[in-house]
Every structure is written in structure tokens, then in C-alpha cells.
Design a protein around this motif. Structure first.
Motif, PDB file in Angstrom:
ATOM      1  N   ARG A   9       0.882   8.496  -3.215  1.00 13.04           N
ATOM      2  CA  ARG A   9       0.061   9.262  -4.150  1.00 13.04           C
ATOM      3  C   ARG A   9      -1.034  10.027  -3.425  1.00 13.04           C
ATOM      4  O   ARG A   9      -1.347  11.160  -3.777  1.00 13.04           O
ATOM      5  CB  ARG A   9      -0.558   8.318  -5.186  1.00 13.04           C
ATOM      6  CG  ARG A   9       0.442   7.749  -6.181  1.00 13.04           C
ATOM      7  CD  ARG A   9      -0.244   6.839  -7.177  1.00 13.04           C
ATOM      8  NE  ARG A   9      -1.281   7.535  -7.917  1.00 13.04           N
ATOM      9  CZ  ARG A   9      -2.221   6.933  -8.642  1.00 13.04           C
ATOM     10  NH1 ARG A   9      -2.250   5.612  -8.697  1.00 13.04           N
ATOM     11  NH2 ARG A   9      -3.111   7.628  -9.295  1.00 13.04           N
ATOM     12  N   THR A  65       0.816  -1.222   0.000  1.00 16.15           N
ATOM     13  CA  THR A  65       0.000   0.000   0.000  1.00 16.15           C
ATOM     14  C   THR A  65       0.847   1.268   0.000  1.00 16.15           C
ATOM     15  O   THR A  65       0.303   2.372   0.086  1.00 16.15           O
ATOM     16  CB  THR A  65      -0.922   0.023   1.236  1.00 16.15           C
ATOM     17  OG1 THR A  65      -0.114  -0.017   2.426  1.00 16.15           O
ATOM     18  CG2 THR A  65      -1.873  -1.161   1.242  1.00 16.15           C
ATOM     19  N   ASP A  81       2.916   2.803  -2.331  1.00 20.11           N
ATOM     20  CA  ASP A  81       2.823   3.735  -3.463  1.00 20.11           C
ATOM     21  C   ASP A  81       1.481   4.447  -3.511  1.00 20.11           C
ATOM     22  O   ASP A  81       1.411   5.648  -3.816  1.00 20.11           O
ATOM     23  CB  ASP A  81       3.061   2.986  -4.781  1.00 20.11           C
ATOM     24  CG  ASP A  81       4.515   2.559  -4.945  1.00 20.11           C
ATOM     25  OD1 ASP A  81       5.387   3.255  -4.385  1.00 20.11           O
ATOM     26  OD2 ASP A  81       4.768   1.550  -5.599  1.00 20.11           O
ATOM     27  N   SER A  82       0.405   3.726  -3.209  1.00 24.66           N
ATOM     28  CA  SER A  82      -0.903   4.376  -3.208  1.00 24.66           C
ATOM     29  C   SER A  82      -0.996   5.402  -2.076  1.00 24.66           C
ATOM     30  O   SER A  82      -1.607   6.462  -2.239  1.00 24.66           O
ATOM     31  CB  SER A  82      -2.021   3.336  -3.071  1.00 24.66           C
ATOM     32  OG  SER A  82      -1.837   2.543  -1.929  1.00 24.66           O
ATOM     33  N   SER A  83      -0.362   5.116  -0.931  1.00 16.50           N
ATOM     34  CA  SER A  83      -0.355   6.073   0.174  1.00 16.50           C
ATOM     35  C   SER A  83       0.455   7.322  -0.188  1.00 16.50           C
ATOM     36  O   SER A  83       0.063   8.446   0.149  1.00 16.50           O
ATOM     37  CB  SER A  83       0.227   5.418   1.433  1.00 16.50           C
ATOM     38  OG  SER A  83      -0.512   4.289   1.804  1.00 16.50           O
TER      39      SER A  83
END
Length: 623
Positions: free
Chosen positions: A547, A541, A543-545
Motif C-alpha cells: 500500500r 508487513t 500488505d502495508s508495504s
């Protein structure tokens, strides 16, 4: 009265606090810990005059909450895809088990009506124990776990016709005795609040009211919960949001009870309807603690409900009936697993997991006595069989873990697909993580060998023409068949945290030429993977965090370039400190306060935070 209530609450929580960590330390699981706690404090509760059965019915609300949370995790399309297993496999399990138990009861001299009622009671399994244990052990997503859940869901549905059928089995002599008792019982039978919406209605009227209630749940879950929670969120009081979430679950359970449906089934349906809600994650986090508390106390009451005096008087009979029931149910589910093509250990997981009687058996036994279907002395024996079978269930899961799973891990080479691919890239696991990796690589014209342990998942992928293979990628023999000796890259994208670490360790030790890209579940998992030699670790999680943080900076008025700069500073600092901590981390003693890792964190935490803030401040001031 207040002191009595606090004494009972204190006793229950104290027993759980002592027993569960003890049981977990020895690998017995939390459920068995709670059951043992109940057995130990049972005499105390009886001494205090506690109505254990009434407390048990109240704490069954934990099952209701659990089914609601499971529903939130399940998209309607996923539920639709499981329809064959739910109705066909579940229907066969309930039907065959009922017939088998009924035949055995008649051999013991019971009338066919009593035998049929006993068969219906024992056809059900424990949703609470099975689902909790599968989740704890990370087995819910396996084929065996999904098959078990499908059958449990059908059993909740089957309770409805069972409640309608059982009163029709009443024995005339028991009915007469029951009415005679009512005539001389003081006239208190009608006391209390009657909230039934279907009492006294004809069959078609009851059906209409029931359908209307289900429709109301679907409509409210789809269209009303959003506005209600937006209104409540305006108060900015977390406790109000929590109480509203609980009100929602209690209200649905109450409505289902008023129309004669299973409250667990109703809340599960509501959860499925709300699976795409913007408040889904908030509801999960708010309700989960209460679910855990209620379930824990429920398991304690199961242990406390065992009547050891009656058990001692009929020890051989009750133990024989319990073991016979477990053997019969295991045989039925094992055969169904074979018919529905469950493979290897999944077939045994399915068979052993559903071999017990269920918590709703307590309700049905009381219901059969109240409707003059089963004599009270027989019912007392049935209650002990239900409780003991539930008590033995964690032991069955331990047997699966220690004896069956390792055996099939060694022997399943012949069951795995023959791998003919010569790809130099192996992807272990094709779920939401590995699937994206595979799509990207194949879009760039790279050939991959995909291995996944879920037969259902592979069936779905093959319908879209993807080349995938069934098997357990953690097995050395299967890795060899997949071509690990010639492979350049292994992407580990399976779900189980411990399995990821062990697979990374094996490949780094025995195939050091292979570049391992490993999925990390959390920050601590990064340290574990680093300790076993993996150097290409992807936090699932992270990279999504990152972003999300960048988007938040932009929402605060910073330009895209400034937001990218701030995130770049944060990422560089986070990676450097993580590398330093990973080098100091000891995988064999991860939580020791005297470890090098703990010393490093204590000595540097304040300095690190100050340095990060200074770097971010410089980035904010830079043009």
C-alpha cells in the motif's frame, strides 16, 4: 597515548568478535560471550594499565541508550497501565530483598548501618543483562518479562533515595580515617569540573530543581525535538542526524546526573515522551548500533573487573555469598510472582531473571566507601559478589530454557483455562496481528476460540467482553482441548518466529485437515513455513508495504488505476519468484552457498530483475 587508546579498543573489539559468535553457537547467548571475553582479556588490560572501573562507568552509557530505546517503544498509556506492578511489585522486591540481605549481613557480624548499605546495594538487579537477554530470547512481552521490566524500572527510581540515604549511614571511625587520608593526600580531591546543580541546596530546593529538570525533559521531548530534527534534516547529512540523536541522549543523561537522578531513568522518560514522534524510528535505527557497542564493552569490563587474586584468597566465602544472594533474591521474587499471580514458567523466569546484583552496584559500592559507610576490605568482597552474580545470570537463563520452560510446557495443562468453546476457528495469539483477524471474523458473525499466553493481555480483553483463553497454543494438549480435531482453520498469530514454524509443522503433520493461516515475520520465515507444509502464509508487513508503494506511485503523479496496475504486476512477479525459491529452499541448510536455493538465485537474479523491469515498463506504457 594514541597508540595506547587504539590498542585497548582493538583488544576489546577482538575479544568480543571471537567470544560472542562462539558462545552464540553453543546457545549461551551474547551476554555470556562478552563476559567470558572480559575474563580472558582481563590480565591483558591490567598489564596495559587500563583503569577497568573507569572504563566500566563510561560504557554504562549503553544502559542509558537501551532505556531510551525501550522508552521509544512504550506508549505513555502502556506505562500507566503498568503502574501497579512498577511501584507495588518493585517496591516490595527492593524492600524485602534489602531486609533479607541486611539480616544475613548482621549474622556475619556487620553493624546495622553497614548491613543496611549492603542490602540496598544487593537489592538492585542488572538492567543491562536482563533486558538484553529477554529481548534476545523473545521473552520481553511475556508476563514474566513484563514483570521483570517493571521491577527493573522501579529499581532505577529507587536509586535516588538510596543515594540520599547512604551518606547518613557513615561510621564515625571510617569518617575520621577518611578525613585523615584527605588531609595527607596531596589536596587533589577537589580537582576536576563540578557540574552538580543541587550541591549545597536544602532538601526542598533540591526537590524543586529536580522536578524542574524532569519537567524540562518532558517539555523538550514533547515540543522541541520535532523542530530541532526538522532543522537538522534540512542539511540532508545523515551523520549530522546521528550526532544530533546522540547529543540528545547524552544531554538528557548529563542533566539527570547534574540533579542527582539516574541518567537511565531520565532517558527512559524522554523515550516515553517521544514514543509518538515522527522521528521515533529514525532515532531507533541511529542509536541502536551505539547501544550495542557500549553494552558489549560494558559486559567485557564486568568480566575483566574480577580480581582473581582476591577471589582465590576467599574462594569459598565469595562463592557462598554469591550463591546465597542468588537464592535469596530468587526466593523473594518467586514469592512475589505467586502473590501477583504469575503462572507457571513466567514465575520462574521472573525469579531467576532478577536474582543477580546489578551494574549500579559497582557505583553504590564506591559511593559507600567514599562516604565512610562500608570498610574498603568489605567493599572489595562486595564488588566480587556483584561481578560473579552477573556472570552467573546467563547460566540461570540457560537453566530456565533447558530445564524449567520444557517442564512447564508439559505440566501446565492444569493451569490453562478450561476451553468450552466449540468454534471451528482457532486463533493462536491476540496481539496487534491476531486481534485484527479476530475482530473481522467476529464482526462477520463467525465464532472463534482465541488462545493467548499473556495473562495481562487476556485481562484487558475480558474487560471488553471478549471470549479468550489463557494457555500456550504450541502445546499439543492445549490444541486438543481447543478442539483442533474438529477445527477447520487455525490462525497462527503469535510473536515468536521459531514457535510459529514449529506449531505449523505440528498441525500439518498431525491434523492435515486443518487449514493453517500463518503469520510470517520476514521473507526467510516464508521459506521456513513453506518447507514445513504451510501454504497460506501472510507476511506481517507485506500488505502495508505494498500500500505504501502504491501511494508513492500516486504521489509521483500516476492515477489510482495506474498505481494499482503497477502494484499488481509487482505482486504477481514477486509471488511467482518467491514460490520458485521456496521450492528450492532447504530448511536444514538455509545458508549454504552450495544449496539448490543459492544456485537458483545466482543463475536467475539478473534475468529476474530484467524481466520485472520490462513488465513494469509495459504497465507504465499501457493505457
Amino acid at each position: 597515548m594514541t597508540a595506547e587508546f587504539m590498542f585497548i579498543t582493538f583488544t576489546l573489539f577482538l575479544a568480543g568478535m571471537i567470544a560472542v559468535p562462539f558462545a552464540s553457537r553453543f546457545g549461551l547467548g551474547s551476554v555470556l560471550g562478552y563476559l567470558i571475553a572480559g575474563i580472558v582479556i582481563g590480565p591483558v588490560l591490567h598489564w596495559a594499565g587500563v583503569d577497568v572501573v573507569a572504563l566500566q562507568h563510561f560504557t554504562e552509557f549503553g544502559v542509558v541508550m537501551m532505556l531510551f530505546l525501550i522508552g521509544l517503544e512504550m506508549q505513555p498509556k502502556v506505562l500507566w497501565a503498568m503502574r501497579a506492578r512498577i511501584f507495588l511489585m518493585g517496591g516490595l522486591q527492593v524492600g524485602l530483598t534489602t531486609v533479607g540481605v541486611m539480616a544475613a549481613a548482621m549474622l556475619f557480624g556487620q553493624q546495622w548501618t553497614v548491613a543496611l548499605a549492603i542490602g540496598l546495594i544487593f537489592a538492585l538487579s542488572s538492567t543491562a543483562i536482563v533486558t538484553q537477554t529477554l529481548n534476545e530470547k523473545g521473552l520481553m512481552r511475556s508476563d514474566g518479562g513484563q514483570a521483570s521490566f517493571s521491577v527493573l524500572l522501579f529499581q532505577d527510581i529507587a536509586v535516588i533515595p538510596m543515594l540520599a540515604l547512604i551518606p547518613l549511614l557513615a561510621l564515625p571511625e571510617l569518617t575520621e580515617a577518611l578525613h585523615h587520608g584527605d588531609d595527607h593526600g596531596g589536596g587533589h580531591g577537589d580537582a576536576g569540573l563540578n557540574l552538580s546543580l543541587v550541591e549545597g541546596l536544602s532538601g526542598w530546593q533540591t526537590a524543586l530543581v529536580t522536578l524542574a529538570a524532569v519537567g524540562l525533559v518532558i517539555f523538550a521531548g514533547r515540543y522541541l525535538t520535532g523542530p530541532v530534527f526538522r532543522y537538522v534534516a534540512g542539511a540532508r547529512l545523515r551523520e549530522l542526524f546521528v550526532s544530533t540523536a546522540l547529543m540528545l541522549v547524552v544531554g538528557i543523561a548529563l542533566l539527570m546526573t547534574m540533579v542527582g537522578l539516574s541518567p537511565a531513568l531520565g532517558t527512559f522518560l524522554a523515550g516515553v515522551v517521544m514514543a509518538n514522534s515522527e522521528y521515533r524510528h529514525e532515532l531507533e535505527s541511529d542509536i541502536a548500533p551505539f547501544k550495542g557497542i557500549f553494552l558489549g564493552v560494558f559486559f567485557i569490563t564486568v568480566g575483566a573487573s574480577i580480581d582473581f587474586a582476591l577471589l582465590g584468597e576467599n574462594l569459598a566465602l565469595i562463592i557462598g555469598l554469591t550463591l546465597g544472594l542468588i537464592a535469596l533474591k530468587a526466593a523473594v521474587t518467586f514469592a512475589l510472582g505467586h502473590v501477583f499471580k504469575l503462572k507457571g514458567g513466567d514465575k520462574w523466569l521472573f525469579a531467576l531473571g532478577l536474582a543477580q546484583a546489578g551494574e549500579f552496584g559497582f557505583v553504590l559500592v564506591s559511593f559507600t566507601v567514599a562516604n565512610a559507610v562500608v570498610p574498603a576490605p568489605v567493599a572489595d568482597i562486595l564488588l566480587l559478589v556483584v561481578a560473579l552474580s552477573m556472570l552467573l545470570t546467563p547460566a540461570l537463563f540457560i537453566c530456565y530454557d533447558k530445564l524449567i520452560a520444557p517442564r512447564y510446557s508439559r505440566q501446565q495443562a492444569q493451569d490453562a483455562d478450561e476451553i468450552t468453546s466449540n468454534a471451528r476457528i482457532i486463533i493462536a495469539g491476540h496481539g496487534r496481528f491476531g486481534g485484527i483477524v479476530n475482530r473481522a471474523l467476529q464482526a462477520a458473525d463467525y465464532e472463534t476460540t482465541v488462545i493467548d499466553y499473556s495473562n495481562e493481555q487476556l485481562k484487558m480483553l475480558r474487560t471488553f467482553g471478549l471470549s479468550v483463553y489463557f494457555g500456550d497454543a504450541t502445546r499439543p494438549d492445549l490444541l486438543h482441548a481447543a478442539g483442533i480435531e474438529e477445527a477447520k482453520i487455525l490462525v497462527i498469530a503469535i510473536d515468536n518466529k521459531e514457535a510459529i514454524t514449529e506449531l505449523a509443522r505440528h498441525v500439518r503433520e498431525h491434523h492435515p485437515h486443518v487449514h493453517v493461516v500463518a503469520r510470517a515475520v520476514d521473507r526467510w520465515h516464508v521459506y521456513d513455513l513453506w518447507a514445513v507444509g504451510c501454504r497460506d502464509i501472510i507476511r506481517e508487513t507485506y500488505d502495508s508495504s505494498i500500500r505504501a508503494a502504491r501511494s508513492t506511485f500516486e504521489a509521483l503523479g500516476h492515477s489510482r488505476e495506474k498505481a494499482e496496475s503497477l502494484i499488481g504486476v509487482f505482486e504477481a512477479f514477486d509471488r511467482s519468484t518467491m514460490l520458485e525459491m521456496a521450492e528450492a529452499y532447504n530448511i536444514h541448510d538455509p545458508n549454504s552457498e552450495m544449496s539448490e536455493y543459492a544456485r537458483l538465485v545466482r543463475e536467475n537474479m539478473e534475468a529476474w530483475e530484467a524481466e520485472l523491469k520490462a513488465n513494469m515498463k509495459d504497465a507504465l506504457g499501457a493505457k
